[in-house]
Every structure is written in structure tokens, then in C-alpha cells.
Design a protein around this motif. Sequence first.
Motif, PDB file in Angstrom:
ATOM      1  N   GLY A 185       0.627 -20.133   8.192  1.00 49.72           N
ATOM      2  CA  GLY A 185       0.461 -20.495   6.870  1.00 49.72           C
ATOM      3  C   GLY A 185       1.734 -20.289   6.260  1.00 49.72           C
ATOM      4  O   GLY A 185       1.947 -21.255   5.486  1.00 49.72           O
ATOM      5  N   ARG A 186       2.423 -18.999   6.495  1.00 47.56           N
ATOM      6  CA  ARG A 186       3.358 -18.855   5.473  1.00 47.56           C
ATOM      7  C   ARG A 186       4.770 -19.050   6.194  1.00 47.56           C
ATOM      8  O   ARG A 186       5.768 -19.228   5.645  1.00 47.56           O
ATOM      9  N   GLY A 187       4.688 -19.537   7.456  1.00 45.47           N
ATOM     10  CA  GLY A 187       5.945 -20.027   8.246  1.00 45.47           C
ATOM     11  C   GLY A 187       6.682 -18.837   8.725  1.00 45.47           C
ATOM     12  O   GLY A 187       6.167 -17.718   8.838  1.00 45.47           O
ATOM     13  N   THR A 188       8.136 -18.985   8.905  1.00 47.63           N
ATOM     14  CA  THR A 188       9.004 -18.067   9.392  1.00 47.63           C
ATOM     15  C   THR A 188       9.948 -17.516   8.342  1.00 47.63           C
ATOM     16  O   THR A 188      10.677 -18.137   7.988  1.00 47.63           O
ATOM     17  N   GLN A 189       9.683 -16.366   7.968  1.00 45.30           N
ATOM     18  CA  GLN A 189      10.445 -15.570   6.888  1.00 45.30           C
ATOM     19  C   GLN A 189      11.361 -14.476   7.342  1.00 45.30           C
ATOM     20  O   GLN A 189      11.141 -13.836   8.275  1.00 45.30           O
ATOM     21  N   VAL A 190      12.522 -14.588   6.489  1.00 46.36           N
ATOM     22  CA  VAL A 190      13.534 -13.456   6.949  1.00 46.36           C
ATOM     23  C   VAL A 190      13.044 -12.125   6.371  1.00 46.36           C
ATOM     24  O   VAL A 190      12.611 -12.029   5.352  1.00 46.36           O
ATOM     25  N   SER A 191      13.152 -11.414   7.321  1.00 46.34           N
ATOM     26  CA  SER A 191      12.629  -9.962   7.038  1.00 46.34           C
ATOM     27  C   SER A 191      13.759  -9.082   6.502  1.00 46.34           C
ATOM     28  O   SER A 191      15.027  -9.430   6.520  1.00 46.34           O
ATOM     29  N   PRO A 192      13.308  -8.295   5.681  1.00 46.99           N
ATOM     30  CA  PRO A 192      14.446  -7.238   4.904  1.00 46.99           C
ATOM     31  C   PRO A 192      15.153  -6.439   6.094  1.00 46.99           C
ATOM     32  O   PRO A 192      14.538  -6.303   7.065  1.00 46.99           O
ATOM     33  N   ARG A 193      16.523  -6.204   5.518  1.00 45.70           N
ATOM     34  CA  ARG A 193      17.061  -5.487   6.518  1.00 45.70           C
ATOM     35  C   ARG A 193      16.492  -4.230   6.561  1.00 45.70           C
ATOM     36  O   ARG A 193      16.084  -3.835   5.677  1.00 45.70           O
ATOM     37  N   ARG A 194      16.593  -3.403   8.010  1.00 42.38           N
ATOM     38  CA  ARG A 194      16.006  -2.086   7.743  1.00 42.38           C
ATOM     39  C   ARG A 194      16.896  -1.254   7.180  1.00 42.38           C
ATOM     40  O   ARG A 194      18.035  -1.341   7.099  1.00 42.38           O
ATOM     41  N   VAL A 195      16.218  -0.082   6.768  1.00 36.29           N
ATOM     42  CA  VAL A 195      16.806   0.906   5.985  1.00 36.29           C
ATOM     43  C   VAL A 195      17.466   1.885   7.246  1.00 36.29           C
ATOM     44  O   VAL A 195      16.842   2.349   8.031  1.00 36.29           O
ATOM     45  N   ALA A 196      18.803   2.171   6.995  1.00 35.73           N
ATOM     46  CA  ALA A 196      19.582   3.046   7.984  1.00 35.73           C
ATOM     47  C   ALA A 196      19.460   4.459   7.431  1.00 35.73           C
ATOM     48  O   ALA A 196      19.816   4.765   6.320  1.00 35.73           O
ATOM     49  N   GLY A 236       9.052   0.682  12.653  1.00 36.17           N
ATOM     50  CA  GLY A 236      10.219   0.133  13.578  1.00 36.17           C
ATOM     51  C   GLY A 236      10.573  -1.020  12.609  1.00 36.17           C
ATOM     52  O   GLY A 236      11.718  -1.241  12.548  1.00 36.17           O
ATOM     53  N   GLU A 237       9.868  -1.776  11.950  1.00 33.25           N
ATOM     54  CA  GLU A 237      10.479  -2.816  11.249  1.00 33.25           C
ATOM     55  C   GLU A 237      11.116  -2.543  10.048  1.00 33.25           C
ATOM     56  O   GLU A 237      11.824  -3.443   9.453  1.00 33.25           O
ATOM     57  N   ARG A 238      10.998  -1.290   9.411  1.00 34.20           N
ATOM     58  CA  ARG A 238      11.754  -0.833   8.310  1.00 34.20           C
ATOM     59  C   ARG A 238      12.875  -0.032   8.318  1.00 34.20           C
ATOM     60  O   ARG A 238      13.571   0.237   7.508  1.00 34.20           O
ATOM     61  N   MET A 239      12.905   0.833   9.329  1.00 34.64           N
ATOM     62  CA  MET A 239      13.794   1.991   9.488  1.00 34.64           C
ATOM     63  C   MET A 239      14.637   1.669  10.936  1.00 34.64           C
ATOM     64  O   MET A 239      14.186   1.430  11.735  1.00 34.64           O
ATOM     65  N   GLU A 240      16.067   2.103  10.780  1.00 35.67           N
ATOM     66  CA  GLU A 240      16.874   2.387  12.032  1.00 35.67           C
ATOM     67  C   GLU A 240      17.505   3.758  11.719  1.00 35.67           C
ATOM     68  O   GLU A 240      17.882   4.036  10.593  1.00 35.67           O
ATOM     69  N   MET A 241      17.703   4.234  12.826  1.00 34.44           N
ATOM     70  CA  MET A 241      18.238   5.713  12.798  1.00 34.44           C
ATOM     71  C   MET A 241      19.636   5.448  13.301  1.00 34.44           C
ATOM     72  O   MET A 241      19.772   4.787  14.128  1.00 34.44           O
TER      73      MET A 241
END
Lengths: 244, 244
Positions: B69-80, B232-237
Motif C-alpha cells: 500500500g505505502r510502497g518502499t520508504q526510506v527509513s530514518p537513520r539509526r540513532v548512534a 534494532g531498526e532505530r538504534m546502533e551501538m
Amino acid sequence: MTDPDVSGGTAWRRIADEIAAAIARGEHATGDTLPAATALAERYGVHRHTVRQAFRHLAEQGLVTVSRGRGTQVSPRRVAYPLGRRVSMRANLGRLGLVGSSRMLSAAQVDGEAEICATLGLENGARLWRVEGLSLADGTPMGTGTHWLSVARFPDFDAAFRDGGASMTAALKAYGIADYVRLSTRLTAKLASGREAELLEIEPGAPVMVSVAVDALPDLTPIHLVSSVFAGERMEMVVEPFAE
Amino acid sequence: MTDPDVSGGTAWRRIADEIAAAIARGEHATGDTLPAATALAERYGVHRHTVRQAFRHLAEQGLVTVSRGRGTQVSPRRVAYPLGRRVSMRANLGRLGLVGSSRMLSAAQVDGEAEICATLGLENGARLWRVEGLSLADGTPMGTGTHWLSVARFPDFDAAFRDGGASMTAALKAYGIADYVRLSTRLTAKLASGREAELLEIEPGAPVMVSVAVDALPDLTPIHLVSSVFAGERMEMVVEPFAE
């Protein structure tokens, strides 16, 4: 204040804590099958659904695996992988009494993407090695990674890597690099793709740690970027800023 | 050597790399919808299945989300999230221009498990606070954690934590602790449980990073253990051993 994460008391949590403590004390060895939910329910005086909830909690923590037919089995402890200033998969496994081995899966030369070239201090589009490898501990796959290095700096790297048994340490030695350091590691979590699952011998969609790491010469000049996935059920990364 | 991970050439990989590079260059902003697979297939002269494979690869890397329905959307960059000698969620988010906030979810006193007591230098079974919290960045949940501290050392910690806006830094200040350090962080990956997914506003079974961390006084006496999960989709260590 009450505990909001249970309905009908904290019985499952107490049971899960007791089983976890028994595993930590070594009362259940790796691969042991825990008593059936019905037996534990009788012992604790609770409904078997409560025990099953405790099992699910332990499975989420990676302490046990619940499978139809085989019951609830104690999982192997995760291999600890210290992310310090020096990082070597094989040396680390050796310290844990495990035999590390690696395989080269593919090697190709490609035109480098802007972000990778910038990280490696190369001009945009520089020719790069893209080399895929698989790391095992006692024959069990731990992680698989794609290595990026400059073709100009490391001619014939495919041969050096293969001849060094797919060990980065051995391959870099062939270029006179006796020591290298870990500049940075970025870690997150994702679900294994079909190919990653096949290589790591886990279920497609199983959780994996994603690592993007940069290694450098001792003078901190970057030479190697490696993008890896590690089986979440088998590995944990350990960061101890005061350990060195 | 040929690349073994494609059948019928590397077309999907090249397309995925080009889209990833365009995202990295900022040509597609967060939330932008990418052109449809059919349109890109025409542009690249490939079958739309090839473009869909590229989309799947980008989704696995967390760069896009594919939804019907919404297609392929660019994700927010992960918070470092840098794991250095000093770790403060809120201070870190502030440096990134994000507003960090936290909530206390529950607080209870329990008899400590052997492993946690040993880590905190307490005798087995010592009375512990078990305090659950949720951390947000600009209102989006990033992680949820269970904190463990000595009841004897931190009387009324539930009140101190709540009054400090569920900030560990603020709560410890109430006990005269102006500075604390991160002794160790152990990280792995798992699938979110139902409750974790609800708290983090992600899908049940979505990948999360699991972190077990120990904080200490500047003299390295441990005072606080926190077991967390991060989306995992929002954060990276980020681990940078030479950064400090």
C-alpha cells in the motif's frame, strides 16, 4: 508498586528466575532437557501454562530452546567476543578453548561505493576487494562477513586471504602488517536473510547481530572495513572500556 | 572468482548498491517513497522481480521499509549510541539534537539472584530494586530496561528514580553520586517478545539488541546492572576504543 507485566501474579517469573539460576550454577548442562512443563507445574503447584510462560521467557533470553518433540533444552552459552583495541576472532576463540576456523566464500574486485571509500581514506570509486568469509567455532558457524580492502594496497588479496586460511590476521601478515587495531564497531540487530541463515545454519528470520567494523594500522590509518552478521543465539559482543 | 550469492548475475546487488549510495548522499530523505519496482525495472532494464530483490536487500539492511500500500520508504537513520567509559542515554540524544525522555514503568523490591548479586558485589539473596524504565527519543521508544540496584545502598530508589524523570544520572545524583562509569556492556540480538514489542511500538518478533550493562562509581565499584532491549531498526551501538 506492583509489577505490571504479569496477569495473575509473578509465578512464571519466579519459576523462570529459579531455572535460570540453576542453569547459571551448572545444575543443567548444555543440551540437557529440562523436566516437562507438567512435572514442573506439579512441583511448583502452578498450572502448566505458567511453566510454559517461564520456558518462553527463558527461550527469549536465549537460555533454552523449546522444540516440539525434544522438549525444552538448555542452550550452549554464547561465545563472548571482546571488542577491544585488538580484535581477532580466531585468537579470541582460542582463549575460550574453542577451535576457530574460517572459509573464504567469494572474492571479487568492484568499484568502491562512496561511503566505504571515504571510510578507508580512498578516493570515490577506487577499486576494492569484496571478499566474503565465514567464521566457525568448533565447526559451528558464528558469523559471516564481507571484507573491503584497497586493491592497490593489497594486490592479489584473494590469494593471500585464501592461502592464510581466510584469517584476516594471517592475510595482512603477508603484506608485512604484523599488527592492526580496531578503530570502530557499529552494532545493531536484524533478522537473518535466507542466504545468511543458510550460511550460519540458523532459521531464516532468526535474530542476528549486524556489525560494521573498521580496522587500522597501529598509526590509526584505516585499511579494512568488514560488514558482518553474527548468530544472536551463539555470540555476544563484550565492551569493557576499562579492561585495557 | 564468481559471486555465489546470486543466480542470474549481480543485477539486484548493483541496483541495491546504487539506491543505498543515493540514500547515503541524501538524495532520498527519511520517509520518502522510492519509485515503484516497475518504474525502476524499466529504468535499469531488468525484471521487476530483480528490483524487488534489491528492495528486500535494502530492507534487511534497515535502509528502507517495504509495506503493502505505502510502497518502499526510506527509513530514518539509526540513532548512534556510543559505548564509551561514560554512557548517558539522555546526554547522547541531546548531542544528536534529539530530545531524550524516560518513563518509569514499575518498581519492586526482590531477593537478588546469585548472578546479579555477585556482579554488584553483594551477598547472594541481597535485597534489590528491580525498576523498569522506557527511553524515548523525540517521543519514539528506543529501548526498555530493567535496572537492578541494592536496596540497602539506595533506599527509596523508586521515588528517586521517578522524581528524577526516570533518568539514572538524575536518580544517582540524589545519592550524592555525581559521576559514574560504564564497566561493561554485553550485547546480542533476539526477537522482541510481545510485551517488549508493545513498549517499543515495534512488531512482535522484530529484531532487538539485548544489552546487559554494569555501571560503577569512578573507583570502579559496581552499583547498577541494567538489562535492556533496544529496537534494532532505530538504534546502533558504537564502540570506538581509541576515541577516549
